[in-house]
Enzyme design. Structure first.
Site, PDB file in Angstrom:
ATOM      1  N   HIS A   1       1.645 -36.217  10.930  1.00 52.40           N
ATOM      2  CA  HIS A   1       1.932 -37.652  10.837  1.00 52.40           C
ATOM      3  C   HIS A   1       1.723 -38.406  12.142  1.00 52.40           C
ATOM      4  CE1 HIS A   1       5.620 -36.285  12.766  1.00 52.40           C
ATOM      5  NE2 HIS A   1       5.828 -37.542  13.120  1.00 52.40           N
TER       6      HIS A   1
HETATM    7  C1  UD1 Z   1       8.631 -42.064  13.654  1.00 51.37           C
HETATM    8  C2  UD1 Z   1       8.797 -41.728  15.143  1.00 51.37           C
HETATM    9  C3  UD1 Z   1       8.227 -40.340  15.412  1.00 51.37           C
HETATM   10  C4  UD1 Z   1       8.792 -39.306  14.469  1.00 51.37           C
HETATM   11  C5  UD1 Z   1       8.597 -39.764  13.036  1.00 51.37           C
HETATM   12  C6  UD1 Z   1       9.183 -38.789  12.067  1.00 51.37           C
HETATM   13  C7  UD1 Z   1       8.642 -43.594  16.727  1.00 51.37           C
HETATM   14  C8  UD1 Z   1       7.780 -44.247  17.736  1.00 51.37           C
HETATM   15  N1  UD1 Z   1       8.051 -42.651  15.965  1.00 51.37           N
HETATM   16  O1  UD1 Z   1       7.239 -42.130  13.383  1.00 51.37           O
HETATM   17  O2  UD1 Z   1       8.551 -39.978  16.735  1.00 51.37           O
HETATM   18  O3  UD1 Z   1       8.137 -38.084  14.688  1.00 51.37           O
HETATM   19  O4  UD1 Z   1       9.237 -41.049  12.884  1.00 51.37           O
HETATM   20  O5  UD1 Z   1       8.946 -39.166  10.753  1.00 51.37           O
HETATM   21  O6  UD1 Z   1       9.800 -43.926  16.645  1.00 51.37           O
HETATM   22  N2  UD1 Z   1       7.313 -45.652   6.348  1.00 51.37           N
HETATM   23  C9  UD1 Z   1       7.673 -45.639   5.029  1.00 51.37           C
HETATM   24  N3  UD1 Z   1       8.968 -45.327   4.728  1.00 51.37           N
HETATM   25  C10 UD1 Z   1       9.895 -45.035   5.669  1.00 51.37           C
HETATM   26  C11 UD1 Z   1       9.511 -45.067   7.012  1.00 51.37           C
HETATM   27  C12 UD1 Z   1       8.225 -45.377   7.339  1.00 51.37           C
HETATM   28  O7  UD1 Z   1       6.896 -45.882   4.141  1.00 51.37           O
HETATM   29  O8  UD1 Z   1      11.057 -44.748   5.324  1.00 51.37           O
HETATM   30  C13 UD1 Z   1       5.903 -45.943   6.683  1.00 51.37           C
HETATM   31  C14 UD1 Z   1       5.660 -47.396   7.008  1.00 51.37           C
HETATM   32  O9  UD1 Z   1       4.435 -47.728   6.478  1.00 51.37           O
HETATM   33  C15 UD1 Z   1       5.566 -47.416   8.521  1.00 51.37           C
HETATM   34  C16 UD1 Z   1       5.018 -46.030   8.828  1.00 51.37           C
HETATM   35  O10 UD1 Z   1       5.530 -45.175   7.812  1.00 51.37           O
HETATM   36  O11 UD1 Z   1       4.787 -48.448   8.985  1.00 51.37           O
HETATM   37  C17 UD1 Z   1       5.411 -45.501  10.178  1.00 51.37           C
HETATM   38  O12 UD1 Z   1       6.825 -45.531  10.338  1.00 51.37           O
HETATM   39  P1  UD1 Z   1       7.474 -45.660  11.818  1.00 51.37           P
HETATM   40  O13 UD1 Z   1       8.954 -45.621  11.738  1.00 51.37           O
HETATM   41  O14 UD1 Z   1       6.842 -46.805  12.526  1.00 51.37           O
HETATM   42  O15 UD1 Z   1       6.935 -44.393  12.580  1.00 51.37           O
HETATM   43  P2  UD1 Z   1       6.703 -42.897  12.100  1.00 51.37           P
HETATM   44  O16 UD1 Z   1       5.249 -42.617  12.016  1.00 51.37           O
HETATM   45  O17 UD1 Z   1       7.529 -42.567  10.908  1.00 51.37           O
END
Ligand code: UD1
Length: 403
Positions: free
Chosen positions: A217
């Protein structure tokens, strides 16, 4: 008269939940014995809402027995600046209202850094659990979060000896650094039995040691069209020889959609929704090997001594390579690394020091000591040392034995 300490505990994203669960449990355990030691511990759990999907958040509360958050900031997704700013704006009034003695942050996600920044301006003490890890790669957003959090926190609770060294190199005084061990392992140890009775292998028709467990991811692996297409092609090739189970993170799924990568074309790949905690542990324990870019899986596979290939040029968890079963890999060397595993050419691996299921005890002890409430220190510490067969030396605690 009993003394009181109040903590705000922050959880924002999936990898935070297994770190806060043991800390909350230890606070509750300690509080149940207030008559004995005269220190009352109180906590509020704050969920920032960085992760919000049922499968990225709620399911972990159920699996880990974490009580519902006292406050949910519901910040949701956004750019780094937007997400960080949202957490800060919503967390600041909570601090003013709750007036905690300590804010406890874990890991390296945006929520960790945002809450630390708020506290440092308000003069509230911060304890960072999992301090000192460094990938030395500032292109990783988490590395920036780690550096800022550690620079501002008052108590740096480290999971491995290399983390102590990193912090000292950055000029952090010894007095702020406590080697407590890896709190994720507390959750793992406590949930082993449930993981081992998970029905998932049967449901998927998988044999123990007869499949590959994949999670990817990181933006560096999934946010680039050419790279992600190549990864999917390579996974498709591996799946011709052995089943490949790939629970897909929402970020990865979103990028596949954006790049028009057709997931149903990869017939051998078992692409599914993110797994629960117990199911993920079950697969990590029983896979032939793990292919990942997750920090948590590098550690969990080390505990289970399951070979792990980390699709990254670096790791902030070098102990998993030095003593554990982890190895960094790249797309150009993946086939050779897989062959080494299949031909049993990899060393067996060991469990690093203080990954023993007792880290939350050491965290709470360190917090008590830092707050000038040392009375419980002898009890827990003596028990711990006796059980490990060490001679107890009060002067070594809470830094522990760092050799
Ligand atoms: C975040 C953390 C990363 C961790 C990961 C574990 C940061 C910078 N990154 O990355 O260190 O390894 O979590 O999962 O804090 N989304 C959903 N549902 C959710 C959450 C996210 O659909 O419940 C999607 C959204 O489209 C979002 C994308 O995932 O834009 C990324 O989510 P985000 O929280 O920005 O970062 P992660 O890639 O999850």
């Amino acid at each position: 008269m009993s003394k009181k300490l109040k903590f705000l505990i922050i959880a924002g994203a999936r990898p935070n939940f297994m770190k806060v669960a043991p800390i909350i449990q230890q606070i509750c355990r300690y509080s149940a014995d207030v008559a004995n030691h005269g220190v009352q511990l109180e906590y509020r759990l704050i969920h920032t809402g960085q992760h919000y999907d049922e499968k990225m958040s709620d399911i972990f509360f159920t699996d880990l027995g974490i009580p519902a958050p006292d406050i949910n900031l519901a910040v949701g997704s956004g750019s780094h600046a937007v997400q960080t700013a949202e957490v800060m704006t919503k967390f600041e009034p909570i601090c003013e209202q709750e007036k905690p003695d300590w804010v406890v942050v874990v890991g390296d996600v945006n929520s960790t850094m945002a809450c630390t920044l708020v506290c440092s301006k308000l003069g509230i003490k911060v304890a960072h659990v999992e301090a000192g890890l460094r990938s030395f790669d500032r292109e990783m957003p988490e590395e920036v979060n780690r550096i800022v959090t550690d620079a501002l926190a008052d108590l740096l609770l480290t999971p491995s000896v290399d983390a102590n060294e990193n912090l000292k190199r950055e000029g952090i005084p010894d007095s702020k650094i406590k080697f407590v061990g890896n709190v994720m392992m507390d959750s793992l140890v406590a949930n082993l039995e449930k993981a081992r009775t998970s029905p998932l292998l049967g449901q998927l028709g998988l044999e123990k040691k007869g499949f590959v467990y994949v999670t990817l991811h990181r933006p560096s692996n999934v946010d680039n069209q050419t790279g992600l297409s190549l990864v999917m092609k390579l996974l498709g090739n591996i799946a011709k020889d052995m089943p490949v189970v790939f629970p897909m993170h929402p970020r990865t799924r979103k990028m596949c959609e954006q790049f028009k990568i057709q997931l149903d074309e990869y017939k051998g790949l078992r692409i599914m929704e993110p797994l629960s905690y117990h199911d993920s542990l079950c697969l990590t324990d029983t896979a032939r090997f793990v292919l990942t870019d997750s920090g948590g899986l590098q550690e969990e596979s080390t505990y289970f001594k399951t070979p792990c290939l980390t699709l990254r040029p670096n790791t902030e968890r070098p102990v998993t390579i030095e003593v554990g079963t982890n190895k960094l890999t790249g797309l150009d060397q993946l086939s050779a690394d897989i062959e080494d595993i299949l031909q049993e050419r990899r060393p067996p691996g060991q469990i690093p020091k203080y990954w023993d299921g007792r880290t939350a005890e050491r965290i709470i002890n360190a917090l008590l000591v830092e707050s000038g409430l040392e009375m419980e220190k002898l009890n827990i510490c003596e028990t711990f040392f006796e059980e490990k067969g060490f001679e107890f030396d009060n002067n070594l605690f809470p830094l522990g034995i760092t050799s």
